[in-house]
Motif scaffolding. Structure first.
Motif, short mmCIF file in Angstrom:
data_model
loop_
_atom_site.label_atom_id
_atom_site.label_comp_id
_atom_site.label_asym_id
_atom_site.label_seq_id
_atom_site.Cartn_x
_atom_site.Cartn_y
_atom_site.Cartn_z
N GLN A 3 0.90 -1.20 -0.11
CA GLN A 3 -0.01 -0.08 -0.06
C GLN A 3 0.86 1.22 -0.20
OE1 GLN A 3 -1.45 3.55 1.44
NE2 GLN A 3 -0.82 2.19 2.94
N PRO A 4 1.87 1.47 0.61
CA PRO A 4 2.76 2.53 0.90
C PRO A 4 3.33 2.89 -0.51
CG PRO A 4 3.13 1.43 2.86
CD PRO A 4 2.33 0.55 1.82
N TRP A 5 3.80 1.66 -1.47
CA TRP A 5 4.28 1.92 -2.66
C TRP A 5 3.29 2.45 -3.61
CZ3 TRP A 5 2.99 -0.62 -7.23
CH2 TRP A 5 4.24 -0.54 -8.23
N LEU A 6 2.08 1.95 -3.67
CA LEU A 6 0.99 2.32 -4.42
C LEU A 6 0.65 3.80 -4.02
CD1 LEU A 6 -1.33 -0.79 -4.27
CD2 LEU A 6 0.00 -0.01 -6.22
N ALA A 7 0.64 4.31 -2.69
CA ALA A 7 0.12 5.44 -2.42
C ALA A 7 1.16 6.47 -3.01
CB ALA A 7 0.20 5.57 -0.80
N ASN A 8 2.29 6.09 -3.33
CA ASN A 8 3.37 7.18 -3.71
C ASN A 8 3.11 7.21 -5.32
OD1 ASN A 8 4.84 7.58 -1.73
ND2 ASN A 8 6.18 5.74 -1.98
N ARG A 9 2.11 6.43 -6.01
CA ARG A 9 1.98 6.55 -7.47
C ARG A 9 0.42 6.72 -7.86
NH1 ARG A 9 5.85 3.76 -5.86
NH2 ARG A 9 8.00 3.53 -7.21
N GLU A 25 -8.84 16.91 1.34
CA GLU A 25 -8.70 16.06 0.18
C GLU A 25 -7.47 15.84 -0.24
OE1 GLU A 25 -10.82 14.39 -2.99
OE2 GLU A 25 -11.88 15.34 -1.36
N SER A 26 -6.42 16.37 0.23
CA SER A 26 -5.00 16.30 0.00
C SER A 26 -4.50 14.91 0.51
CB SER A 26 -4.20 17.46 0.42
OG SER A 26 -4.11 17.66 1.89
N LEU A 27 -5.16 14.63 1.60
CA LEU A 27 -4.83 13.48 2.31
C LEU A 27 -4.81 11.96 1.42
CD1 LEU A 27 -6.83 13.66 5.77
CD2 LEU A 27 -4.14 13.77 5.24
N PHE A 28 -5.65 12.09 0.23
CA PHE A 28 -5.77 11.06 -0.51
C PHE A 28 -4.97 11.18 -1.89
CE2 PHE A 28 -10.00 11.75 1.77
CZ PHE A 28 -9.86 10.25 1.99
N LEU A 29 -4.30 12.22 -2.04
CA LEU A 29 -3.27 12.55 -3.27
C LEU A 29 -2.15 11.50 -3.32
CD1 LEU A 29 -3.52 16.28 -3.56
CD2 LEU A 29 -4.85 14.86 -4.90
N ILE A 33 4.38 7.82 9.00
CA ILE A 33 3.05 7.36 9.55
C ILE A 33 2.59 6.34 8.79
CG2 ILE A 33 0.77 7.59 10.68
CD1 ILE A 33 1.84 10.45 11.36
N ALA A 34 2.36 6.50 7.31
CA ALA A 34 1.66 5.78 6.57
C ALA A 34 2.67 4.48 6.42
CB ALA A 34 1.64 6.08 5.19
N ARG A 35 3.93 4.62 6.63
CA ARG A 35 4.85 3.41 6.23
C ARG A 35 4.74 2.45 7.50
NH1 ARG A 35 11.18 4.00 7.20
NH2 ARG A 35 10.15 4.01 9.30
#
Length: 427
Positions: free
Chosen positions: A58-64, A182-186, A354-356
């Motif tokens: 998920q963290p890897w996907l969240a970067n993209r 909304e920026s939390l989802f970017l 935090i996400a990682r």
């Protein structure tokens, strides 16, 4: 922000159902596919193993890609898997369906947890407790639905109902807008701004009060230095979540079997033990966040882990049906807030990445639950069930030892701040 909390609760309701799916339908599947407890343990391990991969990726996907996209695709994918499982495909295809649902569930769970923890900087235990209540409701209602439909031979419809709910969640995320956050989802590469909720995003009511407090409370320099020097903190938290997963998931998946095999319940009443356990968990989660904020995270964790050792030891010694349900209620109350409070306490000690960190420790939790399920399944096929019960008590003891050891890594100032905050809340 209120809509964000609601979204998290709706998805955690789904997570609760996903986590108990195998345990809820395994008594139906085993006879249909001519399988035994060892196969059930392997099935549970595969589901949790897949969720581990989802949490870690998920963290890897969240970067993209956008977190909304992940939630949208995840919900549609889970719906497709549950429709497949409902039609009883061959065993190998069934395993694939459960694995994919677990993988997507791991992504969804870690996305929601990361968004909430990044958005709230104070009193996050209260907000996370709301999500965990929804998780508990899902874990409670889904087995009840399965149990009621089994007698009429329509248990498949419970899976189809979850699929419809997933489609609703996908549409909800697709068309919802979260003003101010909304920026939390970017994707990470599109913004370098810290994920902090502005004060203007706070809404009225109890949730709004939590958000308003979060907007004005940033991690201190002392906590940042603690994170830099606390190299043992993350591995300690991972191991603690590993042990928590073994205890929590072990109880949820094997409580009916333990009640049945020890003679404290029959085949008709054994499933009630899970209902009683989850009812106690839900009640406990209603107060867990407030209790942790009031007495401090460190004291809360010490009290509850110590209580788990005593209760699990008594559960292993007891063979009285009435007393067993009393112990199950107490176990649910003591276990109810450990996940949330430990997760928020980790964020308090390690405010960076935090996400990682959230994905890593959640994966550790899933690994612990999956491995324990495999071992417990084999033990129930070969040895007395009391060995499984004592193994749970030993896991609780290891959890307390781990907690005491890593607590020494924390700064005394953190505890002083907690008690100062607790005194202000009491006044």
């Amino acid at each position: 922000m209120k809509r964000l909390i609601w979204m998290g609760s709706l998805f955690y309701l789904l997570m609760g159902a996903i986590k108990v799916t195998v345990a809820a339908i395994v008594t139906v599947l085993l006879p249909l596919y001519d399988r035994d407890y060892t196969d059930a343990g392997a099935l549970i391990f595969i589901e949790f193993g897949a969720s581990i991969i989802g949490m870690l990726i998920q963290p890897w996907l969240a970067n993209r890609i956008s977190k909304k996209t992940m939630l949208h695709i995840g919900a549609i994918g889970v719906a497709a898997c549950y429709i497949l499982i409902a039609f009883l495909p061959p065993w190998s295809i069934l395993i694939v369906g459960i694995a994919i649902a677990g993988f997507l569930g791991g992504i969804i769970e870690s996305v929601i947890a990361a968004v909430i923890l990044e958005g709230l900087q104070s009193n996050a235990a209260i907000a996370m407790s709301r999500l965990e209540i929804a998780f508990g409701v899902g874990s409670l209602l889904f087995p009840l639905a399965i149990g009621m439909l089994v007698r009429s031979g329509l248990w498949n419809y419970a899976l189809l109902g979850i699929a419809v709910y997933c489609i609703f969640l996908s549409l909800f995320v697709r068309f919802s807008r979260f003003e101010g956050v909304e920026s939390l989802f970017l994707p990470r590469h599109l913004t370098d701004l810290p994920h902090v909720v502005p004060a203007t995003a706070a809404s009225s009511g109890p949730v709004g009060a939590v958000v308003a407090a979060a907007a004005t409370n940033h991690p201190s320099a002392r906590l940042k230095r603690l994170w830099v020097g606390g190299s043992l903190l993350l591995p300690s938290f991972v191991f603690l979540f590993f042990l928590y997963g073994a205890t929590d998931i072990g109880l949820v998946n094997y409580l009916p079997s333990l009640m049945l095999e020890t003679g404290m319940a029959d085949a008709g009443t054994a499933p009630i033990s899970v209902t009683v356990f989850w009812a106690a968990m839900i009640v406990g989660r209603m107060f867990a966040g407030y209790e942790a904020e009031r007495i401090g995270y460190r004291r809360y964790l010490f009290i509850h882990w110590s209580s788990m050792i005593v209760l699990l030891s008594l559960f292993a010694l007891n063979r009285n049906p009435v007393l067993s349900y009393t112990l199950i209620v107490l176990l649910g109350l003591m276990l109810s807030g450990l996940y949330v409070v430990t997760l928020v306490y980790m964020k308090k000690l390690m405010p960076k990445n935090i996400a990682r960190n959230t994905s890593i420790v959640m994966a550790g939790c899933a690994i612990g639950g999956g491995l324990f399920s495999v071992v417990a399944g084999r033990m129930l096929d070969t040895v007395s069930p009391s060995y499984v019960q004592w193994m749970m008590a030993i896991v609780a003891l290891l959890s307390l030892i781990t907690y005491v050891l890593y607590a020494k890594e924390s700064n005394m100032q953190v505890e002083q701040n907690e008690f100062a905050h607790a005194e202000g809340s009491i006044k």
